[in-house]
Write a protein that holds these residues in place. Structure first.
Motif, PDB file in Angstrom:
ATOM      1  N   SER A  59       0.912  -1.133   0.035  1.00 43.40           N
ATOM      2  CA  SER A  59      -0.063  -0.142   0.035  1.00 43.40           C
ATOM      3  C   SER A  59       1.038   1.461  -0.028  1.00 43.40           C
ATOM      4  CB  SER A  59      -0.827   0.061   1.405  1.00 43.40           C
ATOM      5  OG  SER A  59      -1.948  -1.078   1.284  1.00 43.40           O
ATOM      6  N   GLN A  60       0.284   2.283  -0.811  1.00 43.89           N
ATOM      7  CA  GLN A  60       1.121   3.610  -0.649  1.00 43.89           C
ATOM      8  C   GLN A  60       0.212   4.603  -0.489  1.00 43.89           C
ATOM      9  OE1 GLN A  60       3.373   2.657  -4.482  1.00 43.89           O
ATOM     10  NE2 GLN A  60       4.804   4.037  -3.559  1.00 43.89           N
ATOM     11  N   PHE A  61       0.404   5.751   0.332  1.00 47.68           N
ATOM     12  CA  PHE A  61      -0.228   6.746   0.546  1.00 47.68           C
ATOM     13  C   PHE A  61       0.347   8.230   0.172  1.00 47.68           C
ATOM     14  CE2 PHE A  61      -1.943   4.322   3.866  1.00 47.68           C
ATOM     15  CZ  PHE A  61      -3.306   4.499   3.870  1.00 47.68           C
ATOM     16  N   PHE A  62      -0.535   8.896  -0.709  1.00 51.06           N
ATOM     17  CA  PHE A  62       0.298  10.165  -1.276  1.00 51.06           C
ATOM     18  C   PHE A  62      -0.704  11.444  -0.573  1.00 51.06           C
ATOM     19  CE2 PHE A  62       1.386   6.991  -4.054  1.00 51.06           C
ATOM     20  CZ  PHE A  62       3.063   7.160  -4.309  1.00 51.06           C
ATOM     21  N   PHE A  63       0.155  12.480  -0.327  1.00 50.63           N
ATOM     22  CA  PHE A  63      -0.515  13.710   0.000  1.00 50.63           C
ATOM     23  C   PHE A  63      -0.277  14.482  -1.202  1.00 50.63           C
ATOM     24  CE2 PHE A  63       0.345  13.791   5.025  1.00 50.63           C
ATOM     25  CZ  PHE A  63      -0.896  12.960   5.047  1.00 50.63           C
ATOM     26  N   VAL A  64      -1.541  15.258  -1.680  1.00 56.89           N
ATOM     27  CA  VAL A  64      -1.188  16.533  -2.509  1.00 56.89           C
ATOM     28  C   VAL A  64      -1.314  17.885  -1.761  1.00 56.89           C
ATOM     29  CG1 VAL A  64      -3.692  16.406  -3.069  1.00 56.89           C
ATOM     30  CG2 VAL A  64      -2.005  17.631  -4.776  1.00 56.89           C
ATOM     31  N   TYR A  65      -0.228  18.562  -1.949  1.00 56.96           N
ATOM     32  CA  TYR A  65      -0.389  20.020  -1.094  1.00 56.96           C
ATOM     33  C   TYR A  65      -0.607  20.984  -2.009  1.00 56.96           C
ATOM     34  CZ  TYR A  65       2.491  17.357   2.394  1.00 56.96           C
ATOM     35  OH  TYR A  65       2.889  16.583   3.353  1.00 56.96           O
ATOM     36  N   ILE A  66      -1.330  22.036  -1.693  1.00 55.48           N
ATOM     37  CA  ILE A  66      -1.454  23.322  -2.215  1.00 55.48           C
ATOM     38  C   ILE A  66      -0.633  24.258  -1.539  1.00 55.48           C
ATOM     39  CG2 ILE A  66      -2.985  25.033  -3.021  1.00 55.48           C
ATOM     40  CD1 ILE A  66      -3.013  22.742  -4.747  1.00 55.48           C
ATOM     41  N   VAL A  93      -6.990   1.912  -6.701  1.00 50.88           N
ATOM     42  CA  VAL A  93      -7.111   3.168  -5.968  1.00 50.88           C
ATOM     43  C   VAL A  93      -8.369   3.009  -4.900  1.00 50.88           C
ATOM     44  CG1 VAL A  93      -7.914   5.522  -6.388  1.00 50.88           C
ATOM     45  CG2 VAL A  93      -6.532   4.202  -8.053  1.00 50.88           C
ATOM     46  N   GLU A  94      -7.973   2.889  -3.633  1.00 55.51           N
ATOM     47  CA  GLU A  94      -8.680   2.510  -2.446  1.00 55.51           C
ATOM     48  C   GLU A  94      -9.336   3.896  -2.041  1.00 55.51           C
ATOM     49  OE1 GLU A  94      -9.335   0.375   1.922  1.00 55.51           O
ATOM     50  OE2 GLU A  94      -7.244   0.342   0.844  1.00 55.51           O
ATOM     51  N   ARG A  95      -8.618   4.877  -1.953  1.00 54.26           N
ATOM     52  CA  ARG A  95      -9.089   6.214  -1.521  1.00 54.26           C
ATOM     53  C   ARG A  95      -8.447   7.376  -2.335  1.00 54.26           C
ATOM     54  NH1 ARG A  95      -7.262   4.669   4.245  1.00 54.26           N
ATOM     55  NH2 ARG A  95      -8.743   2.948   4.724  1.00 54.26           N
ATOM     56  N   ILE A  96      -9.264   8.314  -2.602  1.00 49.33           N
ATOM     57  CA  ILE A  96      -8.875   9.405  -3.754  1.00 49.33           C
ATOM     58  C   ILE A  96      -9.608  10.520  -3.105  1.00 49.33           C
ATOM     59  CG2 ILE A  96     -10.294   8.937  -5.599  1.00 49.33           C
ATOM     60  CD1 ILE A  96      -8.114  10.457  -7.263  1.00 49.33           C
ATOM     61  N   GLY A 108      -7.737  16.105  -8.092  1.00 45.40           N
ATOM     62  CA  GLY A 108      -8.141  14.885  -8.162  1.00 45.40           C
ATOM     63  C   GLY A 108      -7.503  14.162  -9.334  1.00 45.40           C
ATOM     64  N   LYS A 109      -7.465  14.779 -10.534  1.00 46.08           N
ATOM     65  CA  LYS A 109      -6.873  14.557 -11.880  1.00 46.08           C
ATOM     66  C   LYS A 109      -5.409  14.197 -11.444  1.00 46.08           C
ATOM     67  CE  LYS A 109      -5.707  17.534 -14.926  1.00 46.08           C
ATOM     68  NZ  LYS A 109      -5.670  18.614 -15.944  1.00 46.08           N
ATOM     69  N   ASN A 110      -4.794  15.147 -10.751  1.00 49.48           N
ATOM     70  CA  ASN A 110      -3.262  14.940 -10.556  1.00 49.48           C
ATOM     71  C   ASN A 110      -2.983  13.737  -9.730  1.00 49.48           C
ATOM     72  OD1 ASN A 110      -1.844  16.899 -11.759  1.00 49.48           O
ATOM     73  ND2 ASN A 110      -3.188  18.401 -10.825  1.00 49.48           N
ATOM     74  N   LEU A 111      -4.008  13.292  -8.807  1.00 49.43           N
ATOM     75  CA  LEU A 111      -3.822  12.054  -7.824  1.00 49.43           C
ATOM     76  C   LEU A 111      -3.885  10.975  -8.724  1.00 49.43           C
ATOM     77  CD1 LEU A 111      -5.420  13.454  -4.483  1.00 49.43           C
ATOM     78  CD2 LEU A 111      -3.154  12.810  -4.772  1.00 49.43           C
ATOM     79  N   MET A 112      -5.038  10.899  -9.407  1.00 49.02           N
ATOM     80  CA  MET A 112      -5.302   9.785 -10.387  1.00 49.02           C
ATOM     81  C   MET A 112      -4.289   9.759 -11.480  1.00 49.02           C
ATOM     82  SD  MET A 112      -7.213   7.332 -10.936  1.00 49.02           S
ATOM     83  CE  MET A 112      -8.821   7.761 -10.356  1.00 49.02           C
ATOM     84  N   ASN A 113      -3.478  10.752 -11.868  1.00 45.91           N
ATOM     85  CA  ASN A 113      -2.214  10.703 -12.672  1.00 45.91           C
ATOM     86  C   ASN A 113      -1.047   9.800 -12.002  1.00 45.91           C
ATOM     87  OD1 ASN A 113      -3.751  11.715 -14.967  1.00 45.91           O
ATOM     88  ND2 ASN A 113      -2.815  13.639 -14.487  1.00 45.91           N
ATOM     89  N   LYS A 145     -11.901   9.640 -16.903  1.00 50.30           N
ATOM     90  CA  LYS A 145     -10.683   9.230 -16.745  1.00 50.30           C
ATOM     91  C   LYS A 145     -10.567   7.955 -17.416  1.00 50.30           C
ATOM     92  CE  LYS A 145      -9.030  12.557 -15.274  1.00 50.30           C
ATOM     93  NZ  LYS A 145      -8.099  13.197 -16.512  1.00 50.30           N
ATOM     94  N   GLY A 146     -11.524   7.345 -18.086  1.00 47.07           N
ATOM     95  CA  GLY A 146     -11.413   6.173 -18.835  1.00 47.07           C
ATOM     96  C   GLY A 146     -11.732   4.923 -18.142  1.00 47.07           C
ATOM     97  N   PHE A 147     -12.405   5.045 -17.042  1.00 49.27           N
ATOM     98  CA  PHE A 147     -12.950   3.716 -16.194  1.00 49.27           C
ATOM     99  C   PHE A 147     -14.224   3.372 -16.635  1.00 49.27           C
ATOM    100  CE2 PHE A 147      -9.839   5.518 -13.420  1.00 49.27           C
ATOM    101  CZ  PHE A 147      -9.243   4.503 -12.765  1.00 49.27           C
TER     102      PHE A 147
END
Length: 172
Positions: A59-66, A93-96, A108-113, A145-147
């Motif tokens: 599992s991996q988690f990523f934060f997006v910062y502004i 993708v369990e959580r976004i 959201g687009k950047n996290l999905m990318n 996003k193609g899903f």
């Protein structure tokens, strides 16, 4: 707007718990009883559970910062960390989630990318996720996003059984 994405570590545990509770509550509090919501939050986002998830190498988690503020996060799973048996060629993708005040800015687009980038690095053939059948905005986002829908499974908010659509994107 300056945006950065950073992988979470155990040092981010309390911040991860905070953003998890905040974004889940913002997204679902109007659709669920306080009792069911609180039961889910306690089960899914307690510190021990999040610590175990952070420690799982699948599992991996990523934060997006502004600027310097955590605006959202992503959790991805491979192998046996996936919430459904989907095989070694899949990434979940369990959580976004993005804080409400930062929505509609492409985060959201950047996290999905980022999820797609990791999946390709790991030579995964597909990405999949579960999305609540009544979350129309998210479903439309994933379609763009193609899903596409490939199934459904039960999701429990407290003891309230709900239905998540399983959506998949083929990468190769």
């Amino acid at each position: 707007m300056t945006m950065t994405i950073k992988e979470c570590t155990i040092e981010d545990l309390r911040e991860l718990q905070s953003i998890s509770v905040e974004t889940f509550t913002e997204t679902f509090k109007h659709h669920n009883s306080a009792e069911h919501l609180n039961a889910y939050l306690e089960k899914a986002y307690n510190l021990n559970k999040l610590e175990q998830e952070l420690a799982n190498p699948s599992s991996q988690f990523f934060f997006v910062y502004i600027y310097q503020e955590v605006a959202g996060y992503l959790k991805i799973n491979t192998g046996d960390a996936q919430s459904e048996v989907m095989g070694d060629d899949s990434l979940e993708v369990e959580r976004i989630y993005v804080k409400k005040k930062f929505q509609k800015h492409g985060l959201g687009k950047n996290l999905m990318n980022k999820a797609v980038e990791v999946a390709k690095e790991q030579k995964k053939e597909k990405i999949w996720l579960g999305v609540w059948e009544e979350n129309e905005n998210a479903i439309e986002f994933y379609k763009k996003k193609g899903f596409f829908q490939t199934g459904a499974h039960s999701f429990y908010m407290g003891d309230d059984e709900q239905v998540d659509l399983i959506m998949t994107k083929i990468l190769y």
